[in-house]
Design a protein around this motif. Structure first.
Motif, PDB file in Angstrom:
ATOM      1  N   LEU A 136      13.778 -18.911  89.236  1.00 49.45           N
ATOM      2  CA  LEU A 136      15.237 -18.972  89.160  1.00 49.45           C
ATOM      3  C   LEU A 136      15.807 -18.207  90.347  1.00 49.45           C
ATOM      4  O   LEU A 136      15.848 -16.984  90.359  1.00 49.45           O
ATOM      5  N   ASN A 137      16.219 -18.954  91.346  1.00 51.43           N
ATOM      6  CA  ASN A 137      16.658 -18.386  92.623  1.00 51.43           C
ATOM      7  C   ASN A 137      18.172 -18.211  92.671  1.00 51.43           C
ATOM      8  O   ASN A 137      18.820 -18.539  93.661  1.00 51.43           O
ATOM      9  N   ALA A 138      18.745 -17.682  91.615  1.00 53.88           N
ATOM     10  CA  ALA A 138      20.192 -17.458  91.587  1.00 53.88           C
ATOM     11  C   ALA A 138      20.569 -16.384  92.588  1.00 53.88           C
ATOM     12  O   ALA A 138      19.897 -15.361  92.709  1.00 53.88           O
ATOM     13  N   GLY A 139      21.648 -16.628  93.315  1.00 50.94           N
ATOM     14  CA  GLY A 139      22.110 -15.667  94.307  1.00 50.94           C
ATOM     15  C   GLY A 139      21.214 -15.576  95.527  1.00 50.94           C
ATOM     16  O   GLY A 139      21.369 -14.676  96.353  1.00 50.94           O
ATOM     17  N   GLY A 140      20.267 -16.481  95.661  1.00 44.12           N
ATOM     18  CA  GLY A 140      19.391 -16.492  96.833  1.00 44.12           C
ATOM     19  C   GLY A 140      18.369 -15.373  96.862  1.00 44.12           C
ATOM     20  O   GLY A 140      17.795 -15.077  97.915  1.00 44.12           O
ATOM     21  N   TYR A 141      18.102 -14.764  95.701  1.00 40.57           N
ATOM     22  CA  TYR A 141      17.184 -13.621  95.664  1.00 40.57           C
ATOM     23  C   TYR A 141      15.813 -13.954  96.261  1.00 40.57           C
ATOM     24  O   TYR A 141      15.207 -13.124  96.949  1.00 40.57           O
ATOM     25  N   PHE A 142      15.306 -15.137  96.002  1.00 45.09           N
ATOM     26  CA  PHE A 142      13.961 -15.509  96.457  1.00 45.09           C
ATOM     27  C   PHE A 142      13.956 -16.257  97.788  1.00 45.09           C
ATOM     28  O   PHE A 142      12.911 -16.751  98.208  1.00 45.09           O
ATOM     29  N   ASP A 143      15.096 -16.353  98.474  1.00 46.75           N
ATOM     30  CA  ASP A 143      15.164 -17.129  99.722  1.00 46.75           C
ATOM     31  C   ASP A 143      14.123 -16.687 100.750  1.00 46.75           C
ATOM     32  O   ASP A 143      13.431 -17.514 101.349  1.00 46.75           O
ATOM     33  N   ALA A 144      14.018 -15.374 100.975  1.00 49.74           N
ATOM     34  CA  ALA A 144      13.089 -14.884 101.997  1.00 49.74           C
ATOM     35  C   ALA A 144      11.641 -15.184 101.609  1.00 49.74           C
ATOM     36  O   ALA A 144      10.819 -15.558 102.459  1.00 49.74           O
ATOM     37  N   GLY A 169      15.068 -23.425  91.278  1.00 50.41           N
ATOM     38  CA  GLY A 169      16.451 -23.824  91.054  1.00 50.41           C
ATOM     39  C   GLY A 169      17.361 -22.623  90.984  1.00 50.41           C
ATOM     40  O   GLY A 169      16.913 -21.503  90.712  1.00 50.41           O
ATOM     41  N   SER A 170      18.639 -22.844  91.245  1.00 45.11           N
ATOM     42  CA  SER A 170      19.617 -21.755  91.181  1.00 45.11           C
ATOM     43  C   SER A 170      20.514 -21.861  89.956  1.00 45.11           C
ATOM     44  O   SER A 170      21.200 -20.904  89.610  1.00 45.11           O
ATOM     45  N   ASP A 171      20.486 -23.011  89.286  1.00 44.27           N
ATOM     46  CA  ASP A 171      21.283 -23.222  88.077  1.00 44.27           C
ATOM     47  C   ASP A 171      20.382 -22.953  86.869  1.00 44.27           C
ATOM     48  O   ASP A 171      19.444 -23.718  86.609  1.00 44.27           O
ATOM     49  N   PRO A 172      20.634 -21.865  86.121  1.00 48.31           N
ATOM     50  CA  PRO A 172      19.711 -21.527  85.029  1.00 48.31           C
ATOM     51  C   PRO A 172      19.598 -22.603  83.961  1.00 48.31           C
ATOM     52  O   PRO A 172      18.496 -22.895  83.492  1.00 48.31           O
ATOM     53  N   ASP A 173      20.718 -23.212  83.566  1.00 55.08           N
ATOM     54  CA  ASP A 173      20.659 -24.234  82.523  1.00 55.08           C
ATOM     55  C   ASP A 173      19.831 -25.432  82.961  1.00 55.08           C
ATOM     56  O   ASP A 173      18.972 -25.920  82.219  1.00 55.08           O
ATOM     57  N   ALA A 174      20.084 -25.913  84.184  1.00 51.66           N
ATOM     58  CA  ALA A 174      19.364 -27.089  84.677  1.00 51.66           C
ATOM     59  C   ALA A 174      17.872 -26.791  84.816  1.00 51.66           C
ATOM     60  O   ALA A 174      17.027 -27.619  84.449  1.00 51.66           O
ATOM     61  N   LEU A 175      17.530 -25.604  85.326  1.00 47.48           N
ATOM     62  CA  LEU A 175      16.119 -25.280  85.506  1.00 47.48           C
ATOM     63  C   LEU A 175      15.418 -25.115  84.168  1.00 47.48           C
ATOM     64  O   LEU A 175      14.312 -25.631  83.961  1.00 47.48           O
ATOM     65  N   LEU A 176      16.048 -24.426  83.227  1.00 47.95           N
ATOM     66  CA  LEU A 176      15.440 -24.241  81.910  1.00 47.95           C
ATOM     67  C   LEU A 176      15.234 -25.582  81.205  1.00 47.95           C
ATOM     68  O   LEU A 176      14.174 -25.824  80.619  1.00 47.95           O
ATOM     69  N   GLU A 177      16.216 -26.453  81.270  1.00 46.36           N
ATOM     70  CA  GLU A 177      16.075 -27.775  80.658  1.00 46.36           C
ATOM     71  C   GLU A 177      14.926 -28.555  81.290  1.00 46.36           C
ATOM     72  O   GLU A 177      14.131 -29.193  80.592  1.00 46.36           O
TER      73      GLU A 177
END
Length: 195
Positions: A136-144, A169-177
């Motif tokens: 879950l790459n929300a906020g770009g945390y895992f970009d690097a 994915g950056s959208d938690p609902d879409a990725l979890l689904e």
């Protein structure tokens, strides 16, 4: 009542500097609980770990915590888990978490989170399991990190097929689904009990 799915969440035992990480962990926990799921995690009460567990419980989900005896006080074991398992080693912790889950998901965290993510990713590429893995790459945390891994592919140390084993994915609902929809039949190949 049996949970509809069981998702192992790897995340920080610290909250991080950005309050959005705590909001993200809360959102993920609520989603798991409100969709009839079970959270499997490292059993701590600190940081994002405690947040995702609290939110899952509050939304009616089951929470399975697995923590080594040596970390019970250091990570403030979450005593109100639906199940709290105290084990002897980190290897036992990770194996039990993997066996009790049919999905793996990484949220922001430090080296422990990354180590756990890379271990289940390695297990999948070797055929020890066929369970979906998400980042879950929300906020770009895992970009690097993702850029580094793309460089590993470019340099010939990894293949595109290995990158395709993980959904980002950056959208938690879409990725979890997507992860719940993609979950496989459990251990494949050699089996988790032979790791």
């Amino acid at each position: 009542m049996n949970p509809k799915f069981s998702i192992c969440v790897y995340c920080g035992s610290r909250p991080g500097r950005d309050p959005r990480f705590t909001q993200l962990a809360t959102h993920v926990g609520r989603w798991i609980g409100s969709h009839g799921g079970q959270l499997v995690y490292g059993g701590g009460n600190n940081g994002l770990m405690g947040t995702v567990a609290d939110a899952t419980l509050a939304a009616g989900g089951r929470v399975v915590g697995v923590i080594p005896h040596a970390l019970v006080e250091r990570e403030f074991a979450k005593l109100d888990c639906t199940e709290l398992h105290k084990v002897d080693t980190m290897h036992q912790r990770k194996q039990m978490m993997a066996e009790r889950s049919d999905i793996f998901l990484a949220l922001p965290g430090g080296i422990g989170t990354l180590e756990e993510l890379f271990e289940v990713w390695t297990w999948r590429q070797l055929g020890y399991h066929d369970k979906p893995i998400g980042v879950l790459n929300a906020g770009g945390y895992f970009d690097a990190l993702l850029a580094f891994l793309a460089g590993s592919v470019d340099q010939g140390f990894m293949g595109d097929w290995q990158m395709d084993l993980v959904r980002v994915g950056s959208d938690p609902d879409a990725l979890l689904e997507a992860l719940v929809d993609a979950r496989g039949t459990g251990a494949a190949g050699l089996g988790l009990d032979q790791i």
